[in-house]
Design an enzyme around this catalytic site. Structure first.
Site, PDB file in Angstrom:
ATOM      1  N   LYS A 118     -37.629  55.010 -66.656  1.00 44.50           N
ATOM      2  CA  LYS A 118     -38.803  54.154 -66.823  1.00 44.50           C
ATOM      3  C   LYS A 118     -40.025  54.919 -67.307  1.00 44.50           C
ATOM      4  CE  LYS A 118     -37.626  50.444 -63.566  1.00 44.50           C
ATOM      5  NZ  LYS A 118     -36.234  50.781 -63.362  1.00 44.50           N
TER       6      LYS A 118
ATOM      7  N   GLU B  40     -47.618  51.952 -60.787  1.00 39.86           N
ATOM      8  CA  GLU B  40     -48.156  50.949 -61.692  1.00 39.86           C
ATOM      9  C   GLU B  40     -49.089  50.011 -60.937  1.00 39.86           C
ATOM     10  OE1 GLU B  40     -44.570  50.265 -64.957  1.00 39.86           O
ATOM     11  OE2 GLU B  40     -44.932  48.777 -63.397  1.00 39.86           O
TER      12      GLU B  40
ATOM     13  N   HIS C 119     -35.734  40.079 -57.054  1.00 38.46           N
ATOM     14  CA  HIS C 119     -35.704  40.737 -58.367  1.00 38.46           C
ATOM     15  C   HIS C 119     -34.466  40.370 -59.191  1.00 38.46           C
ATOM     16  CE1 HIS C 119     -39.159  43.122 -57.123  1.00 38.46           C
ATOM     17  NE2 HIS C 119     -38.499  43.469 -56.040  1.00 38.46           N
TER      18      HIS C 119
ATOM     19  N   ARG D 198     -28.563  46.223 -74.137  1.00 38.59           N
ATOM     20  CA  ARG D 198     -27.300  45.480 -74.076  1.00 38.59           C
ATOM     21  C   ARG D 198     -27.589  43.998 -74.284  1.00 38.59           C
ATOM     22  NH1 ARG D 198     -28.172  43.032 -69.257  1.00 38.59           N
ATOM     23  NH2 ARG D 198     -29.189  44.217 -67.598  1.00 38.59           N
TER      24      ARG D 198
END
Length: 614
Positions: free
Chosen positions: A116, A200, A235, A297
């Site tokens: 990330k 973040e 999530h 993908r």
């Protein structure tokens, strides 16, 4: 064009790939584990090869076995689907090194977006907007706490190698930062072997917007517009739609252009998705949407993009992998109507979304104009405890959002699955939620309101009355009344619970032993009332059985002990989760077969409760 294709996957995505490949005249090869020997993808392919035991690490994650199967069958190419090895750069390289075609992006593109922090830095350099945060190498807790303070609370601590909701902690105030950081790092090290984190800014009203991108080996990159995947549980996406509600043309142009820049930054080929997080507190605005991550993908939710664009994305993948240019240029692509997709899972929302395994004795999908079902199972197939419990993706397309939602609701309400439990009724309630209908869903909706949506509906008198007639002979419905249908009341068992139901109309010549009641996506077993049960807990005789194969990790009662309704009896560990089994009513433990650390099979009798006399 590729002549033969091995699909390194299972379930609905394997069936989906086979469907397009067959239409294109490509020979298909399936691989399967022991648990999947009779699976639909095995039956659908031109050829199938066994690759080992049921656990994924011994079969679908064993790259050497998949390569051996490709060599054995003369496959020219390998399609990884999604999950398993689809984003494994080492496996992609091994496929290429074996002289085979990899139906996916270059290994270096997978690597570039795999972590990330590195991906976020790459996107910043490419001019893609990113969430305010800290990506540095300094992982000293004091330094990270200082950076969090500069960003401003609330913040998210995220493992750089994380995924699937793991390695992520929300911190709302400074005094909680230290403990949350330590917990996140421990989970990251355990799950991914990498304790490195980034920080973040936490978006208070987050919406999950993603853009489908496609690149080829000739330097072309296009987008196929956006999807909204904000309705999530822990999530994990639940319902997806395209286009995103509330997206104006200016904002769409900005986010889609940013997605194309992101794909070009990693020299991307094939199907990919650029995921963004948006602050929806003031509607969708270009300056309030930031890059989150890239999935290298095909996504589970790709059908909604296919439905609004009229394009077959698997065909695009196969053509690009064969060296052809993209089938369409950007100016040739447009949005037509609206599409919504729901993920139908074998799970019981009323019991904490406990996975439900076993044979699909009944499997019927609802229908509607513009409807589509992508599935990897069939009636009488087994839902295995080894893999993701998806039964099907239910997709509806319409001219407008309201029409697409209504059609999807009709399909879900007309779905009947038994005895395996599903989340269909939960999905029906989710579609009807005022915030979803308004198109303002943010990712925390199910976290707030999901408990109420998970409560199973109660069948209506009309549905019960219609079903009971199938269980009684004509002679059992006497009582003719002038200008009215014959009517009386009788006792039945609904999922094992005795209840009195009004009989309206005539019985039948040959009554059934039982029948299914289906309404609002829920399914109940209705049978004639009888005092003594013959099918265990199904008809409410106090039998506590294992809902799936697992390990007993705690036993909290003893034989002869009095218990109250809802009291914890024992804990079962299965599919990496713990499940608590409780007393169905006040009574006494008359039989106890559960032993700590014992492995048990599905439907194994663990305990028996005798109901307390009234």
């Amino acid at each position: 064009m590729i002549g033969s294709l091995l699909i390194a996957n299972r379930g609905e995505i394997a069936c989906r790939i086979i469907r397009t490949a067959r239409r294109m005249g490509i020979r298909t090869i399936a691989v399967y584990s022991d648990a999947d020997a009779q699976a639909l993808h095995v039956r659908s392919a031109d050829e199938a090869v066994s690759i080992g035991p049921s656990p994924p690490r011994e079969s679908y994650l064993a790259g050497d076995k998949i390569l051996a199967a490709a060599k054995q069958t003369g496959a020219e190419a390998i399609h990884p689907g999604y999950g398993f090895l689809s984003e494994n750069a080492e496996f992609a390289q091994a496929v290429l090194d074996a002289g085979l075609v990899w139906v996916g992006p270059k290994p270096k593109s997978i690597t570039a977006t795999g972590l990330k922090d590195a991906a976020k830095k790459l996107m910043q350099d490419a001019g893609v907007p990113t969430t305010p945060g800290y990506l540095g190498e300094n992982q000293d807790p004091a330094h990270l706490a200082s950076e969090a303070g500069k960003i401003g609370y609330p913040v998210l601590i995220k493992a750089v190698a994380g995924g699937g909701g793991k390695g992520m902690r929300l911190v709302e105030k400074a005094e909680d930062f230290s403990d949350a950081l330590a917990s996140c790092q421990r989970e990251a090290a355990s799950s991914f072997g990498n304790a490195h984190v980034l920080i973040e800014k936490y978006i208070v009203s987050p919406r999950h917007i993603e853009v489908q991108v496609f690149g080829d080996s000739h330097g072309n990159v296009v987008h196929l517009f956006e999807r909204d995947c904000s309705l999530q549980r822990r999530h994990q996406k639940v319902i997806e739609e395209a286009p995103a509600p509330g997206m104006d043309p200016v904002t769409r142009a900005a986010i889609c252009a940013a997605a194309v820049r992101a794909a070009k930054a990693v020299d991307y080929e094939g199907a990919g998705t650029i995921e963004f997080i948006a602050d929806g507190s003031e509607g969708l605005r270009a300056d309030h949407i930031w890059f989150m991550e890239m999935n290298t993908r095909l996504q589970v939710e790709h059908p909604v993009t296919e439905e609004i664009t009229g394009q077959d994305l698997v065909e695009w993948q196969l053509r690009v992998a064969s060296g052809e240019p993209l089938p369409k240029q950007q100016e040739d692509l447009s949005i037509n109507g609206w599409a919504v997709e729901a993920r139908l899972y074998a799970e019981d929302p009323g019991k904490g979304f406990l996975p439900s395994t076993g044979r699909l004795d009944v499997l019927r999908f609802g229908d509607a104009p513009g409807g589509r079902i992508d599935t990897g199972v069939y009636e009488q197939a087994e839902v295995s405890p080894f893999y993701d419990p998806m039964i099907a993706k239910v997709i509806a397309h319409g001219a407008t959002r309201d029409q697409a939602i209504a059609r999807l609701g009709d399909m879900l309400e007309g779905t009947a699955v038994y005895p395996v439990k599903t989340n269909a009724a939960f999905l029906v309630k989710a579609l009807a939620h005022p915030q979803f209908r308004a198109g303002t869903v943010e990712t925390g909706l199910i976290g707030r309101d999901g408990e109420a949506m998970a409560v199973p509906p109660i069948p209506s008198e009309a549905a019960l009355g219609k079903a009971t007639i199938q269980l009684v002979p004509n002679s059992a419905v006497p009582g003719f009344r002038l200008n009215a249908a014959p009517r009386r009341r009788a006792q039945f068992l609904l999922d094992g619970e005795a209840m009195e139901i009004a009989l309206t109309g005539h019985g039948v010549d040959h009554p059934a032993e039982s029948t299914l009641v289906t309404e609002k996506g829920q399914v109940w077993l209705l049978s004639p009332w009888r005092k003594q049960g013959t099918h265990g807990a199904v008809i409410g005789d106090g039998a506590i059985v294992a809902p799936m194969p697992g390990k007993i990790i705690a036993v909290d009662v003893r034989a002869g002990q009095n218990v109250t309704k809802g009291q914890k009896l024992l804990t079962l560990e299965a599919m990496k989760m713990e499940y608590t089994l409780t007393a169905p009513f006040d009574g006494t433990v008359t039989e106890l077969q559960a032993v700590t650390d014992a492995q048990v099979q599905v439907d194994a009798l663990l305990a028996k409760i005798a109901e307390k006399a009234a």
